[in-house]
Design a protein around this motif. Structure first.
Motif, PDB file in Angstrom:
ATOM      1  N   PRO A  36     -35.557   8.158  44.664  1.00  0.00           N
ATOM      2  CA  PRO A  36     -36.733   9.090  44.931  1.00  0.00           C
ATOM      3  C   PRO A  36     -36.920   9.964  43.611  1.00  0.00           C
ATOM      4  CG  PRO A  36     -35.757   9.182  47.016  1.00  0.00           C
ATOM      5  CD  PRO A  36     -34.720   7.986  45.849  1.00  0.00           C
ATOM      6  N   VAL A  37     -38.044  10.456  43.138  1.00  0.00           N
ATOM      7  CA  VAL A  37     -38.147  11.154  41.960  1.00  0.00           C
ATOM      8  C   VAL A  37     -38.281  12.632  42.489  1.00  0.00           C
ATOM      9  CG1 VAL A  37     -39.945  11.807  40.180  1.00  0.00           C
ATOM     10  CG2 VAL A  37     -39.341   9.149  40.663  1.00  0.00           C
ATOM     11  N   ALA A  38     -37.251  13.276  41.663  1.00  0.00           N
ATOM     12  CA  ALA A  38     -37.226  14.779  42.058  1.00  0.00           C
ATOM     13  C   ALA A  38     -38.172  15.372  40.916  1.00  0.00           C
ATOM     14  CB  ALA A  38     -35.701  15.330  41.987  1.00  0.00           C
ATOM     15  N   ALA A  39     -38.038  17.088  41.106  1.00  0.00           N
ATOM     16  CA  ALA A  39     -39.151  17.833  40.259  1.00  0.00           C
ATOM     17  C   ALA A  39     -38.561  17.674  38.759  1.00  0.00           C
ATOM     18  CB  ALA A  39     -39.030  19.156  40.769  1.00  0.00           C
ATOM     19  N   GLU A  40     -37.486  17.704  38.526  1.00  0.00           N
ATOM     20  CA  GLU A  40     -36.947  18.084  37.018  1.00  0.00           C
ATOM     21  C   GLU A  40     -36.984  16.746  36.258  1.00  0.00           C
ATOM     22  OE1 GLU A  40     -33.126  19.873  37.419  1.00  0.00           O
ATOM     23  OE2 GLU A  40     -34.169  21.859  37.080  1.00  0.00           O
ATOM     24  N   ARG A  41     -37.436  16.652  34.888  1.00  0.00           N
ATOM     25  CA  ARG A  41     -37.665  15.676  33.942  1.00  0.00           C
ATOM     26  C   ARG A  41     -36.482  15.833  32.670  1.00  0.00           C
ATOM     27  NH1 ARG A  41     -39.932  14.466  37.636  1.00  0.00           N
ATOM     28  NH2 ARG A  41     -42.036  14.166  37.991  1.00  0.00           N
ATOM     29  N   SER A  42     -36.384  14.639  32.217  1.00  0.00           N
ATOM     30  CA  SER A  42     -35.542  14.664  31.207  1.00  0.00           C
ATOM     31  C   SER A  42     -36.359  13.877  29.959  1.00  0.00           C
ATOM     32  CB  SER A  42     -34.045  14.061  30.890  1.00  0.00           C
ATOM     33  OG  SER A  42     -34.207  12.701  31.427  1.00  0.00           O
ATOM     34  N   PHE A  43     -36.316  14.158  28.582  1.00  0.00           N
ATOM     35  CA  PHE A  43     -37.260  13.549  27.607  1.00  0.00           C
ATOM     36  C   PHE A  43     -36.222  13.355  26.393  1.00  0.00           C
ATOM     37  CE2 PHE A  43     -39.945  13.961  24.016  1.00  0.00           C
ATOM     38  CZ  PHE A  43     -40.822  13.101  24.302  1.00  0.00           C
ATOM     39  N   GLY A  44     -36.530  12.130  26.117  1.00  0.00           N
ATOM     40  CA  GLY A  44     -35.884  11.660  24.663  1.00  0.00           C
ATOM     41  C   GLY A  44     -37.061  10.964  23.933  1.00  0.00           C
ATOM     42  N   ALA A  45     -36.565  10.724  22.657  1.00  0.00           N
ATOM     43  CA  ALA A  45     -37.719  10.256  21.659  1.00  0.00           C
ATOM     44  C   ALA A  45     -36.694   9.385  20.631  1.00  0.00           C
ATOM     45  CB  ALA A  45     -38.502  10.967  21.076  1.00  0.00           C
ATOM     46  N   PHE A  46     -37.441   8.407  19.947  1.00  0.00           N
ATOM     47  CA  PHE A  46     -37.147   7.807  18.846  1.00  0.00           C
ATOM     48  C   PHE A  46     -38.111   6.909  18.032  1.00  0.00           C
ATOM     49  CE2 PHE A  46     -36.888   4.525  22.044  1.00  0.00           C
ATOM     50  CZ  PHE A  46     -36.958   3.231  21.514  1.00  0.00           C
ATOM     51  N   SER A  47     -37.740   6.315  16.743  1.00  0.00           N
ATOM     52  CA  SER A  47     -38.896   5.881  15.996  1.00  0.00           C
ATOM     53  C   SER A  47     -38.448   4.519  15.657  1.00  0.00           C
ATOM     54  CB  SER A  47     -39.588   6.738  15.170  1.00  0.00           C
ATOM     55  OG  SER A  47     -40.138   8.009  15.456  1.00  0.00           O
ATOM     56  N   LEU A  48     -39.346   3.451  15.162  1.00  0.00           N
ATOM     57  CA  LEU A  48     -39.034   2.474  14.691  1.00  0.00           C
ATOM     58  C   LEU A  48     -40.058   1.937  13.710  1.00  0.00           C
ATOM     59  CD1 LEU A  48     -37.920  -0.014  17.587  1.00  0.00           C
ATOM     60  CD2 LEU A  48     -36.536   1.352  16.012  1.00  0.00           C
ATOM     61  N   PRO A  49     -39.671   1.254  12.491  1.00  0.00           N
ATOM     62  CA  PRO A  49     -40.694   0.925  11.520  1.00  0.00           C
ATOM     63  C   PRO A  49     -41.421  -0.354  11.839  1.00  0.00           C
ATOM     64  CG  PRO A  49     -38.430  -0.054  10.701  1.00  0.00           C
ATOM     65  CD  PRO A  49     -38.219   0.858  12.013  1.00  0.00           C
ATOM     66  N   VAL A  50     -42.926  -0.114  11.698  1.00  0.00           N
ATOM     67  CA  VAL A  50     -43.906  -0.997  12.775  1.00  0.00           C
ATOM     68  C   VAL A  50     -43.619  -2.470  11.739  1.00  0.00           C
ATOM     69  CG1 VAL A  50     -46.349  -1.847  12.910  1.00  0.00           C
ATOM     70  CG2 VAL A  50     -45.233   0.628  13.543  1.00  0.00           C
ATOM     71  N   ASP A  51     -43.562  -2.463  10.434  1.00  0.00           N
ATOM     72  CA  ASP A  51     -43.526  -3.525   9.401  1.00  0.00           C
ATOM     73  C   ASP A  51     -42.379  -4.413   9.792  1.00  0.00           C
ATOM     74  OD1 ASP A  51     -45.990  -2.968   8.163  1.00  0.00           O
ATOM     75  OD2 ASP A  51     -44.955  -2.273   6.340  1.00  0.00           O
ATOM     76  N   ALA A  52     -41.161  -3.723   9.883  1.00  0.00           N
ATOM     77  CA  ALA A  52     -39.884  -4.556  10.533  1.00  0.00           C
ATOM     78  C   ALA A  52     -40.092  -4.943  11.863  1.00  0.00           C
ATOM     79  CB  ALA A  52     -38.750  -3.499  10.292  1.00  0.00           C
ATOM     80  N   MET A  53     -40.735  -4.492  12.751  1.00  0.00           N
ATOM     81  CA  MET A  53     -40.900  -4.813  14.127  1.00  0.00           C
ATOM     82  C   MET A  53     -41.874  -6.405  13.894  1.00  0.00           C
ATOM     83  SD  MET A  53     -41.549  -1.395  16.335  1.00  0.00           S
ATOM     84  CE  MET A  53     -41.608  -2.293  17.859  1.00  0.00           C
ATOM     85  N   ARG A  54     -42.796  -6.127  13.224  1.00  0.00           N
ATOM     86  CA  ARG A  54     -43.710  -7.314  13.145  1.00  0.00           C
ATOM     87  C   ARG A  54     -43.130  -8.300  12.283  1.00  0.00           C
ATOM     88  NH1 ARG A  54     -47.396  -4.353  10.231  1.00  0.00           N
ATOM     89  NH2 ARG A  54     -48.495  -3.938  12.287  1.00  0.00           N
ATOM     90  N   ARG A  55     -42.208  -8.385  11.538  1.00  0.00           N
ATOM     91  CA  ARG A  55     -41.423  -9.254  10.896  1.00  0.00           C
ATOM     92  C   ARG A  55     -40.738 -10.016  11.818  1.00  0.00           C
ATOM     93  NH1 ARG A  55     -36.234  -9.629   9.369  1.00  0.00           N
ATOM     94  NH2 ARG A  55     -35.675 -11.471   7.985  1.00  0.00           N
ATOM     95  N   VAL A  56     -39.729  -9.129  12.749  1.00  0.00           N
ATOM     96  CA  VAL A  56     -39.150  -9.629  13.749  1.00  0.00           C
ATOM     97  C   VAL A  56     -40.019 -10.691  14.794  1.00  0.00           C
ATOM     98  CG1 VAL A  56     -37.520  -8.937  15.793  1.00  0.00           C
ATOM     99  CG2 VAL A  56     -37.109  -8.075  13.667  1.00  0.00           C
ATOM    100  N   ALA A  57     -41.049  -9.923  14.959  1.00  0.00           N
ATOM    101  CA  ALA A  57     -42.015 -10.771  16.027  1.00  0.00           C
ATOM    102  C   ALA A  57     -42.432 -12.096  15.581  1.00  0.00           C
ATOM    103  CB  ALA A  57     -43.119  -9.972  16.243  1.00  0.00           C
ATOM    104  N   HIS A  58     -42.696 -12.139  14.046  1.00  0.00           N
ATOM    105  CA  HIS A  58     -43.212 -13.334  13.370  1.00  0.00           C
ATOM    106  C   HIS A  58     -41.886 -14.319  13.548  1.00  0.00           C
ATOM    107  CE1 HIS A  58     -45.117 -15.916  10.469  1.00  0.00           C
ATOM    108  NE2 HIS A  58     -44.061 -15.947   9.586  1.00  0.00           N
TER     109      HIS A  58
END
Length: 483
Positions: free
Chosen positions: A235-257
Motif C-alpha cells: 500500500p502506497v503511503a504519503a511519503e516519496r523518495s526520488f532518484g535520477a540518472f541519465s544515459l546517452p541516446v546515441d549509445a542506446m540507439r546503437r545497442v538497440a540496433h
C-alpha cells in the motif's frame, strides 16, 4: 463557458488523496552563463513568471455539482506569489539534497481551491546551477502534452525569458465545440462507446489466452495480473523518495540496433535489470518476470488539448537472472507482441484497457480479495518522448530534465524518461515506505547499462566477424595421370 471533465481525468481526480496525490511534473537543471550568479538568475525567472497571466487549464479549478456533470471553472483572481515560489538551498547543496527537496514538494497535494499547478525556483546548488521543479495535476495534461508545453516555451539559443508553460494561448480541442453541459444523448453515446470497447477487449483477451495455450513458447503480449507480488505493490503511503540518472541516446540507439530492437526496449531492459538487482540485494529477487505498465500517447500531431489522452500496455519483462543480452532479447519479443495486440484494438478499446484492468483490481481490493489475486502491474515505466537540440530559459542552458511522475496503488514505483540534447534523463518516484532511497535503484540501473553495452559490443563482434572458411583440399592426382 464550462468545460466538462472527461472520464479519464475524473479517474485521476478520484485517486488524488493524501497518500496518492495525482501530481506530475519535472525537475530541470539550468547552467547560468559563466561568471553569472545563479541566485540573480533565479530572481529574474521568478519576476518574469509572476508577471505572466495563467491561461486554461492553469486558470481553472474542478467543480463537482450536486446535479450535472463535473466541469472546470475559471478563476478570476490568481495569487501568483503562491504559484511561483523561490527558495535557496543550504549547504552542502548537492544533488541528493535537491532530490530530497523535490520528493517532499511532490508528495504534497495540490490545493483544489486554486488552479492546479505550482513552480519552485531553487538556487544554492554547489554546482552553481539553478533548479526548477514544477508540478500540475494529471487531469490537466499527460506526458506528451506536458513535454510539448514545458519545453516548447524554451528557446534554442540564449535570449529573453519566454512566456512560461502556464500562460500559453489556450489550445482549442480537436473536436466539436464545447457546450455548457452534456445532454442525455451525449451521455448515452458515451456509455455505448464504452460498452462496445469492453466487448472488444474481452474478445481480445479470450483470443490471446487461446493463442497462449496453443503456442506456449510464443512471446508474451499484454499480461495484466501476470506479475509477482513485490514490495512495490505494498500500500502506497504519503511519503516519496526520488532518484535520477541519465544515459546517452546515441549509445542506446546503437545497442538497440545490434539486437534488432528499439530504444524503448533498451530503456525497459535497463530498468528491469536495475530493479531486479535492487530486489536481489534485499533477498527479494522475483521468481517470475515483472509486469510493467507502459503508457502510450493517443494524441494526434499538434494536439495539446488540456486533458489526458493515454492508453496503457501491460508488458511482461524478462525472466529473472537473465543475462544482459538475453534480457533485452526477451523484452524485444514481449514488447513487440504487446504492441501487435494493442494495434489491433480500436482507439476507444485501447483507452479503456487500463480502466477495466484497474477497475477489476480495485473491485477485488474493495471486496477484500486482494490476497487471491496478483497485482495488476508491478511498476510503471514511461518513455515520455523527446526533443532535439539545446534549450535555454533566458540565458540559462538546460542541463538536465528529470520527470517526476505520480504513483498510486497498486504500483508504488514509477520510472519515467525524457530525451533532450542527446541524453535520456530518467526520474524515479517511489513509495518511501517500500523504497527509502530511490537513488539506489538509479545506481543499479547505471550498473546494468554498463553490462548491456558490453553485451552489445560482444554481439557486434560476432555479427561483424566473417564466417570461417574451410581449408580447400587439393584433389590427389594418381602418378599415371601426371605429366
Amino acid at each position: 463557458m464550462a468545460r466538462p471533465i472527461p472520464l479519464l481525468d475524473l479517474v485521476f481526480l478520484g485517486v488524488d488523496r493524501d497518500q496518492t496525490p495525482a501530481n506530475v511534473g519535472v525537475v530541470m537543471l539550468f547552467d547560468p552563463p559563466p561568471g553569472r550568479s545563479g541566485r540573480a538568475a533565479a530572481q529574474r525567472i521568478v519576476r518574469a513568471f509572476r508577471a505572466a497571466q495563467p491561461t486554461p487549464p492553469f486558470d481553472c479549478v474542478p467543480v463537482f455539482p450536486a446535479l450535472g456533470r463535473p466541469h472546470w471553472r475559471t478563476v478570476t483572481s490568481i495569487d501568483m506569489r503562491y504559484h511561483v515560489r523561490q527558495q535557496r538551498m543550504t549547504a552542502p547543496g548537492d544533488r541528493q539534497q535537491l532530490f530530497d527537496i523535490v520528493a517532499g514538494l511532490h508528495q504534497a497535494r495540490l490545493d483544489r481551491t486554486r488552479p492546479l499547478f505550482r513552480l519552485h525556483v531553487i538556487d544554492g546548488l554547489d554546482s552553481g546551477q539553478v533548479a526548477i521543479y514544477l508540478k500540475s495535476h494529471h487531469a490537466s495534461w499527460d506526458g506528451r502534452s506536458a513535454l510539448a508545453r514545458i519545453f516548447g516555451t524554451l528557446a534554442t539559443e540564449p535570449g529573453p525569458i519566454r512566456t512560461p508553460f502556464f500562460a500559453l494561448p489556450p489550445q482549442p480541442p480537436p473536436h466539436a465545440p464545447q457546450v455548457e453541459s452534456a445532454g442525455i444523448a451525449d451521455g448515452a453515446r458515451s456509455l455505448l462507446t464504452h460498452a462496445l470497447a469492453t466487448g472488444e477487449l474481452l474478445s481480445a483477451v479470450a483470443t490471446r489466452r487461446s493463442r497462449a495455450r496453443d503456442e506456449p513458447d510464443a512471446p508474451a503480449g499484454n499480461q495484466p495480473f501476470g506479475g509477482p507480488q513485490t514490495r512495490f505493490n505494498q500500500p502506497v503511503a504519503a511519503e516519496r523518495s526520488f532518484g535520477a540518472f541519465s544515459l546517452p541516446v546515441d549509445a542506446m540507439r546503437r545497442v538497440a540496433h545490434v539486437f534488432g530492437g528499439k530504444v524503448n526496449d533498451v530503456l525497459l531492459a535497463v530498468v528491469d535489470a536495475g530493479v531486479e538487482r535492487y530486489l536481489a540485494t534485499l533477498g527479494e529477487r522475483p521468481r517470475q518476470p515483472l509486469v510493467a505498465m507502459c503508457p502510450v500517447s493517443m494524441r494526434d500531431e499538434g494536439d495539446l488539448e488540456a486533458t489526458t489522452k493515454v492508453a496503457t500496455m501491460f508488458v511482461p519483462l524478462a525472466r529473472p537472472r537473465s543475462g544482459a543480452a538475453r534480457r533485452l532479447q526477451q523484452i524485444i519479443a514481449n514488447s513487440g507482441a504487446a504492441k501487435e495486440e494493442f494495434r489491433a484494438l480500436s482507439k476507444a478499446a485501447a483507452l479503456d484497457y487500463a480502466l477495466i484492468a484497474f477497475g477489476a483490481w480495485f473491485a477485488s481490493h474493495t471486496l477484500g480479495m486482494e490476497a487471491l489475486t496478483r497485482p495488476v502491474v508491478n511498476l510503471v515505466i514511461s518513455n515520455v518522448g523527446g526533443l532535439p537540440g539545446e534549450h535555454y530559459l533566458g540565458e540559462l542552458r538546460l542541463a538536465g530534465a528529470y520527470p517526476v511522475s505520480m504513483i498510486a496503488d497498486p504500483a508504488g514505483l514509477n520510472v519515467s524518461a525524457v530525451s533532450l540534447g542527446g541524453r535520456m534523463d530518467f526520474g524515479i518516484v517511489a513509495n518511501r515506505a517500500a523504497v527509502p532511497d530511490a537513488g539506489e535503484i538509479a545506481r543499479h540501473c547505471l550498473a546494468t547499462w554498463t553490462l548491456l553495452r558490453k553485451a552489445a559490443d560482444r554481439q557486434d563482434l560476432v555479427l561483424r566477424k566473417p564466417p570461417l572458411r574451410k581449408p580447400s583440399r587439393k584433389r590427389r592426382i594418381p602418378p599415371s595421370q601426371r605429366s
